[in-house]
Design a protein around this motif. Structure first.
Motif, short mmCIF file in Angstrom:
data_model
loop_
_atom_site.label_atom_id
_atom_site.label_comp_id
_atom_site.label_asym_id
_atom_site.label_seq_id
_atom_site.Cartn_x
_atom_site.Cartn_y
_atom_site.Cartn_z
N ALA A 445 -11.39 6.70 122.09
CA ALA A 445 -11.48 5.31 122.55
C ALA A 445 -10.24 4.99 123.35
O ALA A 445 -9.14 5.53 123.11
N HIS A 446 -10.41 4.10 124.30
CA HIS A 446 -9.31 3.65 125.17
C HIS A 446 -9.23 2.14 125.09
O HIS A 446 -10.24 1.44 125.28
N LEU A 447 -8.05 1.63 124.76
CA LEU A 447 -7.82 0.18 124.71
C LEU A 447 -6.96 -0.22 125.89
O LEU A 447 -5.79 0.20 125.99
N ASP A 448 -7.53 -0.99 126.81
CA ASP A 448 -6.77 -1.51 127.94
C ASP A 448 -6.21 -2.87 127.53
O ASP A 448 -6.94 -3.85 127.38
N ILE A 449 -4.90 -2.94 127.33
CA ILE A 449 -4.25 -4.14 126.79
C ILE A 449 -3.44 -4.88 127.86
O ILE A 449 -2.54 -5.66 127.54
N ALA A 450 -3.78 -4.65 129.14
CA ALA A 450 -3.02 -5.29 130.22
C ALA A 450 -3.02 -6.80 130.12
O ALA A 450 -2.06 -7.46 130.54
N GLY A 451 -4.08 -7.38 129.57
CA GLY A 451 -4.16 -8.84 129.48
C GLY A 451 -3.67 -9.41 128.17
O GLY A 451 -3.46 -10.62 128.06
N THR A 452 -3.47 -8.57 127.16
CA THR A 452 -3.17 -9.06 125.81
C THR A 452 -1.80 -8.67 125.29
O THR A 452 -1.34 -9.23 124.29
#
Length: 505
Positions: A445-452
């Protein structure tokens, strides 16, 4: 900060000597004859207080109450979400310089997740970054008592809350540090400091070791910086050696100029937050040291800067990844996927039960989901569901995004096995499709956290997300494997008082 869990009904709460007493008044509140109950009942009757989460009434030197300041605070239905929302509404009160000892008392029966949320919300409200602000006032709140009618049923949830706070604050500390105070070498030192925690080991690979591993994509990104790269390898062993670990991979670009494809000057200072994926992995391991779950976890952090000097990788250059696949670097500002792809290949040697990478990867994800939810991409439905449920439980939300193969069309290159970008359309998805090519068969799984991962504006700073999501996922994974007899459970001690060091050693 010290957190205490204490059996405390409102009668006893009125006698607690503290600088601040917060009384959480739930829906359906049934008052007694004690001073606090009478105050709350009158306020509710007159409409000066409502039980809706976040509504509050502040009192000073209330009769028959030892605390100087009293806040009657609506707690809604007492759920984790309601408790967090309620305490956030009075967040500034916890930062008052006069408030050194606080009591947060549940006026009704406390739910376990509500207790955990209370610990986390108070810590979040009172957090102060001061590492590079020598004249700033440090956090003055040093002891918090969580008062409940019955302590034993919520003791484990309380301990989990304190462990999470330790992890989130460790992540926030390193996320907030300026790039010259959080170089790859300093990030490696932070990881080494975690080696003092039970069951945690740390190994750091330098440029020579990374070169021997053949991580050509990672090395290409680091080429333009005078700061040497580091590959950080953390291991937490809470289960038998034969139990497959969960591998967490955190993007550790300690500063991102964009390289030759240089970013605009406006808000470039916020690119110190480009290592928040790495910071979240550090934070998870800090929490694991507190909670000691029965699980094996590996943390991998590729740490380097992305700088534009004469040795920097150029648009159009072709590099060879550890997997042997070649990559045409069409945009040097799409560097995160280049460092991650080599480490995803490296992760396979641990024969993982699952791999989760965490990265401030794309501005496109911010456009898609804003700052409310992290983007979740996965090649495995069970893993995706577990992460999504963990995010809901932790109030650290994510949203699953598609991974249709059609999105990979734009990655085709005339000069390499693939390009590192595929145009603006669906940018967060095409970035995930790039990473998927280096995953192999294991659940990923990949979590893109650029906004959080951080906030801009007046409240600029790291949020510590998604430490909460990841820790809840790992605890759930450990419980599931223990229930099936895969591992022997290792239960942490659950004392009434828990203390953590909010800043790294």
């Amino acid at each position: 900060m010290n957190f205490d869990l204490k059996t405390l009904e409102l009668t006893a709460a009125a006698t607690e000597k503290c600088d601040l007493l917060v009384v959480l008044v739930p829906e359906g509140f049934r008052p007694g004859q004690d001073a606090l109950s009478v105050l709350a009942a009158h306020a509710l009757k007159c409409g000066d207080l409502k039980a809706k989460a976040g509504t509050h009434l502040q009192l000073y030197l209330a009769p028959a109450v030892s605390a100087r300041r009293v806040v009657l605070l609506g707690a809604g239905n007492g759920s984790a979400r309601a408790i967090r929302q309620a305490l956030q509404a009075i967040a500034t009160t916890f930062k008052l310089p006069q408030v050194k000892r606080a009591v947060v008392c549940f006026a009704g029966e406390a739910q376990p997740d509500g207790v955990s949320a209370a610990v986390q919300a108070v810590a979040d409200a009172s957090y102060v970054y001061a590492t590079t602000k020598p004249k700033a006032e440090a956090r003055t709140l040093n002891r918090v008592v969580i008062g409940v009618v019955h302590a034993e049923p919520v003791r484990e949830a309380f301990a989990h809350g304190v462990g999470l706070v330790a992890g989130v604050e460790f992540a926030r500390e390193w996320g907030n540090r300026p790039a010259n105070h959080a170089t790859p070498s300093l990030l490696a030192d932070a990881a080494k400091s975690l080696g003092s925690q039970p069951r945690i080991q740390c190994k750091v690979h330098g440029p020579a070791e990374v070169a021997r591993l053949g991580m050509g994509a990672f090395m290409a990104v680091a080429r333009g910086s005078e700061e040497p790269l580091r590959l950080i390898e953390l291991r937490y062993r809470g289960a038998s050696k034969s139990d497959a670990p969960v591998v967490l991979v955190g993007k550790g670009i300690t500063f991102d100029t964009g390289g030759i494809s240089i970013k605009p000057a406006a808000e470039m200072d916020e690119m110190k937050f480009d290592m928040c994926g790495a910071a979240s992995v550090l934070g998870v391991f800090r929490a694991l040291g507190e909670l000691q779950p029965a699980i094996n976890v590996v943390g991998l952090i590729p740490a380097c800067e992305n700088m534009p000097d004469g040795r920097a990788v150029k648009p159009g250059d072709v590099v060879t990844s550890m997997s042997g696949q070649t990559i045409e670097v069409l945009n040097t500002d799409a560097e995160g996927r280049l460092v991650l792809c080599d480490v995803l290949t490296y992760a396979a040697r641990f024969k993982p039960a699952a791999v989760v990478d965490i990265a401030t990867l794309t501005g496109a994800c911010v456009i898609a989901l804003g700052s409310v939810r992290s983007g979740l991409f996965a090649n495995n439905d069970v893993l995706a569901a577990a992460l999504s449920a963990a995010g809901d439980e932790a109030q650290d939300l994510c949203w699953r995004m598609p991974l249709d193969e059609d999105y990979a069309e734009g990655l085709k290159s005339n000069f390499a096995d693939m390009g590192n970008v595929a145009g603006r359309a669906g940018g967060s998805i095409t970035a995930a499709k790039f990473l998927q090519r280096f995953v192999g068969e294991f659940p990923w799984a990949h979590l893109d956290i650029a906004g959080t991962a951080w906030k801009s504006g007046a409240g600029k700073g790291s949020t510590g997300r998604p430490v909460g999501l990841l820790v809840h996922y790992l605890l759930g994974h450990a419980q599931q494997r223990s229930a099936t007899g895969t591992v022997k459970a290792v239960k942490p001690a659950l004392p009434s008082r828990r203390k953590f060091q909010s800043k790294p050693a």
